[in-house]
Design a protein around this motif. Structure first.
Motif, PDB file in Angstrom:
ATOM      1  N   PRO A 127       0.806  -1.222   0.001  1.00  0.00           N
ATOM      2  CA  PRO A 127      -0.126   0.056   0.008  1.00  0.00           C
ATOM      3  C   PRO A 127       0.812   1.076   0.004  1.00  0.00           C
ATOM      4  O   PRO A 127       1.857   1.364   0.587  1.00  0.00           O
ATOM      5  CB  PRO A 127      -0.884  -0.077   1.195  1.00  0.00           C
ATOM      6  N   VAL A 128       0.686   2.254  -0.678  1.00  0.00           N
ATOM      7  CA  VAL A 128       1.170   3.279  -0.907  1.00  0.00           C
ATOM      8  C   VAL A 128       0.234   4.540  -0.462  1.00  0.00           C
ATOM      9  O   VAL A 128       0.778   5.308   0.353  1.00  0.00           O
ATOM     10  CB  VAL A 128       1.587   3.661  -2.247  1.00  0.00           C
ATOM     11  N   ALA A 129      -0.870   4.566  -1.001  1.00  0.00           N
ATOM     12  CA  ALA A 129      -1.705   5.799  -0.837  1.00  0.00           C
ATOM     13  C   ALA A 129      -3.216   5.429  -1.082  1.00  0.00           C
ATOM     14  O   ALA A 129      -3.435   4.665  -1.864  1.00  0.00           O
ATOM     15  CB  ALA A 129      -1.250   7.122  -1.450  1.00  0.00           C
ATOM     16  N   HIS A 130      -4.185   6.030  -0.344  1.00  0.00           N
ATOM     17  CA  HIS A 130      -5.607   6.106  -0.603  1.00  0.00           C
ATOM     18  C   HIS A 130      -6.306   7.205  -0.176  1.00  0.00           C
ATOM     19  O   HIS A 130      -5.831   8.118   0.698  1.00  0.00           O
ATOM     20  CB  HIS A 130      -6.145   4.465  -0.164  1.00  0.00           C
ATOM     21  N   GLY A 131      -7.498   7.396  -0.800  1.00  0.00           N
ATOM     22  CA  GLY A 131      -8.229   8.582  -0.292  1.00  0.00           C
ATOM     23  C   GLY A 131      -9.372   8.655  -1.546  1.00  0.00           C
ATOM     24  O   GLY A 131      -9.804   8.005  -1.956  1.00  0.00           O
ATOM     25  N   ARG A 132      -9.704   9.930  -1.363  1.00  0.00           N
ATOM     26  CA  ARG A 132     -11.135  10.426  -2.122  1.00  0.00           C
ATOM     27  C   ARG A 132     -10.666  11.722  -2.841  1.00  0.00           C
ATOM     28  O   ARG A 132     -10.310  12.904  -2.377  1.00  0.00           O
ATOM     29  CB  ARG A 132     -11.996  10.676  -1.179  1.00  0.00           C
TER      30      ARG A 132
END
Length: 147
Positions: free
Chosen positions: A131-136
């Motif tokens: 995992p590197v990044a997640h969001g909206r």
């Protein structure tokens, strides 16, 4: 040229600022793509010390969203409208820098809402399953302002 590759020419980013390398697939709700530019020594978003901070994952996600909007427009027989990134929320970064990641970035965006004038997407970025990044992200349709 496969449609997935032709989509890259539909986004406004050019030269070194075109961060996405390849579209792996898409449907009405999501798009998956890959980027390798994060390892380029001449990356335009690197800081003066040569680092590419993880917050720039948002730009990668934004370009993936632009690709999805372009794909949907093209499938509907329309020219894609330029879009503007209007909001970023719920971003979680699991790394400090992108330039130290040894493999391509796999980026998936999923449209939660879209009405032709705006859209809300979630994004998930991984590097070799890490995992590197997640969001909206929230996008709105842009238009040129009259002079």
């Amino acid at each position: 040229m496969p449609l997935a590759d032709a989509l890259l020419d539909l986004i406004p980013h050019a030269g070194r600022m075109r961060l996405v390398t390849e579209v792996l697939g898409w449907d009405a709700d999501r798009l998956t793509c890959r980027a390798e530019s994060h390892r380029a020594p001449d990356h335009p978003l690197r800081d003066d010390a040569g680092r590419l901070h993880a917050i720039h994952a948002v730009e990668y996600a934004g370009q993936a969203c632009a690709l999805h909007v372009a794909a949907l427009s093209r499938a509907a027989g329309e020219d894609p409208l330029p879009g503007l990134l209007a909001g970023v929320s719920a971003v979680e970064l699991q790394v400090a820098q992108l330039d130290t990641l040894p493999a391509p970035l796999d980026i998936q965006v999923a449209r939660l809402f879209g009405d032709g004038q705006s859209a809300i997407y979630t994004f998930d970025i991984r590097c070799a399953e890490r995992p590197v990044a997640h969001g909206r992200l929230t996008l709105v349709a842009g238009r040129e302002l009259a002079p």
